[in-house]
Motif scaffolding. Structure first.
Motif, mmCIF file in Angstrom:
data_model
loop_
_atom_site.group_PDB
_atom_site.id
_atom_site.type_symbol
_atom_site.label_atom_id
_atom_site.label_comp_id
_atom_site.label_asym_id
_atom_site.label_seq_id
_atom_site.Cartn_x
_atom_site.Cartn_y
_atom_site.Cartn_z
ATOM 1 N N VAL A 1 0.707 -1.086 -0.088
ATOM 2 C CA VAL A 1 -0.029 0.143 -0.006
ATOM 3 C C VAL A 1 0.811 1.344 -0.168
ATOM 4 O O VAL A 1 2.067 1.089 0.628
ATOM 5 N N VAL A 2 0.430 2.282 -0.637
ATOM 6 C CA VAL A 2 1.220 3.555 -0.887
ATOM 7 C C VAL A 2 0.096 4.443 0.155
ATOM 8 O O VAL A 2 -1.049 4.806 -0.276
ATOM 9 N N LEU A 3 0.577 5.179 0.970
ATOM 10 C CA LEU A 3 0.024 5.926 1.872
ATOM 11 C C LEU A 3 0.639 7.277 1.928
ATOM 12 O O LEU A 3 1.582 7.497 1.799
ATOM 13 N N ASP A 4 -0.475 8.540 2.093
ATOM 14 C CA ASP A 4 -0.159 9.820 1.787
ATOM 15 C C ASP A 4 0.370 10.309 3.154
ATOM 16 O O ASP A 4 0.416 9.337 4.232
ATOM 17 N N ALA A 5 0.476 11.426 3.433
ATOM 18 C CA ALA A 5 0.870 12.033 4.702
ATOM 19 C C ALA A 5 0.130 11.897 5.781
ATOM 20 O O ALA A 5 0.565 11.866 6.938
ATOM 21 N N ASP A 6 -1.240 11.831 5.381
ATOM 22 C CA ASP A 6 -2.298 11.727 6.513
ATOM 23 C C ASP A 6 -2.487 10.158 6.689
ATOM 24 O O ASP A 6 -3.507 9.667 7.426
ATOM 25 N N LEU A 7 -1.549 9.162 6.152
ATOM 26 C CA LEU A 7 -1.772 7.855 6.345
ATOM 27 C C LEU A 7 -3.197 7.099 5.570
ATOM 28 O O LEU A 7 -3.740 6.327 5.970
ATOM 29 N N VAL A 8 -3.762 7.938 4.506
ATOM 30 C CA VAL A 8 -4.715 7.688 3.829
ATOM 31 C C VAL A 8 -4.255 6.809 2.733
ATOM 32 O O VAL A 8 -3.259 6.945 1.966
ATOM 33 N N PRO A 9 -4.731 5.565 2.464
ATOM 34 C CA PRO A 9 -4.254 4.406 1.290
ATOM 35 C C PRO A 9 -4.566 5.332 -0.278
ATOM 36 O O PRO A 9 -5.765 5.452 -0.302
ATOM 37 N N ARG A 10 -3.395 5.411 -0.794
ATOM 38 C CA ARG A 10 -3.775 5.878 -2.068
ATOM 39 C C ARG A 10 -3.679 4.877 -3.199
ATOM 40 O O ARG A 10 -4.163 5.303 -4.374
ATOM 41 N N LEU A 11 -2.769 3.953 -3.227
ATOM 42 C CA LEU A 11 -2.710 3.029 -4.001
ATOM 43 C C LEU A 11 -2.375 1.513 -3.418
ATOM 44 O O LEU A 11 -1.605 1.545 -2.283
ATOM 45 N N THR A 12 -3.010 0.627 -3.875
ATOM 46 C CA THR A 12 -2.779 -0.784 -3.198
ATOM 47 C C THR A 12 -2.589 -1.658 -4.428
ATOM 48 O O THR A 12 -3.500 -1.923 -5.409
#
Length: 380
Positions: free
Chosen positions: A345-356
């Motif tokens: 998983v790729v997470l943004d700076a807020d730890l929101v999944p952006r790519l799985t």
């Protein structure tokens, strides 16, 4: 060709600058020339989340309909989940039979989270701690019943109450076949220690459906917090356990903390009425209630790390509780291991999944990713 994700990488419990190379659906030390995707500042690539307790997601539930189970698996990558234990709450013998067939027949999509062996939450639970379980469906841990459940489901996790008649024997019978967890229990600390000695290795959703921490009446929770042989699972939605309390548990357990969602059909879905088993439940988007009783979570597991970080836990430790710890508990290979499946998983700076990615296949990608990837359902 390869896809190379370059930036902050979580491996185990440490975040460092590096790169993850995906080739032919697997993680590689190197590979043929590939497209480099540089992550924005503050973004992190990590092993995909593994959730040990999923009752439903996206309006569908784990139960007796194989297509609904498939919808749960297909929706979970939006929350960064690459593998999960479909979780069955207590039900009748006929209901268990229908659920076993549904789990067996659920269609599998390459762009879905991997469906691991199930988590049987019950039926060997204490009626006074039933929570959203139908008390009439609970039963004593009779050896023949325990063996039948193990034979039919071959579960990854079995949650039971060790103080029930036959409870400790059930722990011993099941410990070589699955992870035995203690939950929905009135057990005190002495009974918790007996369960651990018998082979229990997990406490299910700490602080919920069990006694808490009292100065002169220690509970099973205390026994599991204190014993380095045991893991402790925690619902990190900020509703089931206050964030400040969750942080205390995280500090007490360290690498033994396992974040779970206890998500129900309302998670990843609008507020409204849903079902947990045959029980109608109502969600306002934050909490799910059956009457006045919490009935699972309206959040997926991705809420957990952010909740812990906001309460003062470092990012690496918070993420490891949803990535490294459940893999270790289930005996799965470490995440992002060389030649292992590219479940990440790729997470943004807020730890929101952006790519799985699941096995290198794009299972979820935000439409506004700052770099291009293949469409959902396609390998990178």
């Amino acid at each position: 060709m390869s896809l190379i994700l370059q930036g902050a990488v979580l491996r185990g419990r440490r975040i460092a600058t590096g790169a993850v190379t995906v080739t032919d659906g697997r993680v590689a030390d190197d590979g043929p020339p590939g497209a480099v995707r540089v992550l924005p500042e503050g973004w992190i690539v990590a092993a995909g989340f593994v959730d040990l307790q999923v009752n439903g997601y996206g309006g569908a539930q784990v139960g007796e309909d194989p297509d609904e189970i498939a919808r749960v698996a297909e929706g979970l990558p939006r929350a960064g989940v690459t593998a999960f234990c479909p979780t069955l709450i207590s039900r009748s013998d006929a209901g268990y039979g229908r659920a076993a067939r549904a789990l067996r027949d659920a269609p599998v999509s390459p762009a879905a989270a991997r469906m691991l062996a199930p988590h049987l939450e019950g039926p060997f639970l204490t009626p006074t701690r039933a929570g959203a379980h139908d008390p009439t469906m609970l039963r004593r841990a009779v050896p023949e019943d325990v063996d039948r459940m193990l034979d039919v489901f071959r579960p990854a996790v079995l949650t039971l109450a060790p103080e029930l008649p036959g409870g400790l024997d059930a722990v011993r019978r099941a410990r070589r076949r699955c992870v035995v967890a203690v939950g929905h229990t009135e057990a005190d600390a002495a009974q918790g220690r007996e369960a651990i000695a018998a082979g229990a290795r997990l406490l299910t959703h700490a602080m919920n459906a069990m006694r808490g921490i009292e100065s002169r009446a220690p509970s099973a929770l205390v026994a599991f917090l204190a014993d380095n042989r045991a893991h402790v699972s925690l619902i990190g939605d900020g509703v089931h356990v206050a964030p400040e309390v969750a942080a205390v548990i995280a500090r007490a357990t360290g690498r033994r903390l396992v974040l779970v969602s206890d998500a129900v059909a309302a998670a990843g879905a609008p507020p409204g009425r849903y079902r947990l088993g045959r029980l109608p439940v109502d969600s306002d988007g934050e909490r799910v209630l059956a009457g006045a009783v919490l009935a699972g979570s309206a959040s997926a597991i991705d809420r957990g790390p952010a909740t812990l970080v906001a309460a003062g836990i470092d990012v690496a430790s918070a993420l490891a509780a949803a990535t490294e710890a459940p893999r270790r508990l289930l005996g799965l290979p470490a995440g992002l291991a060389t030649d292992g499946p590219a479940d990440l998983v790729v997470l943004d700076a807020d730890l929101v999944p952006r790519l799985t990615l699941v096995g290198g296949v794009v299972a979820h990608a935000d439409h506004d990713l700052p770099f291009d990837v293949p469409p959902t359902g396609r390998p990178v």
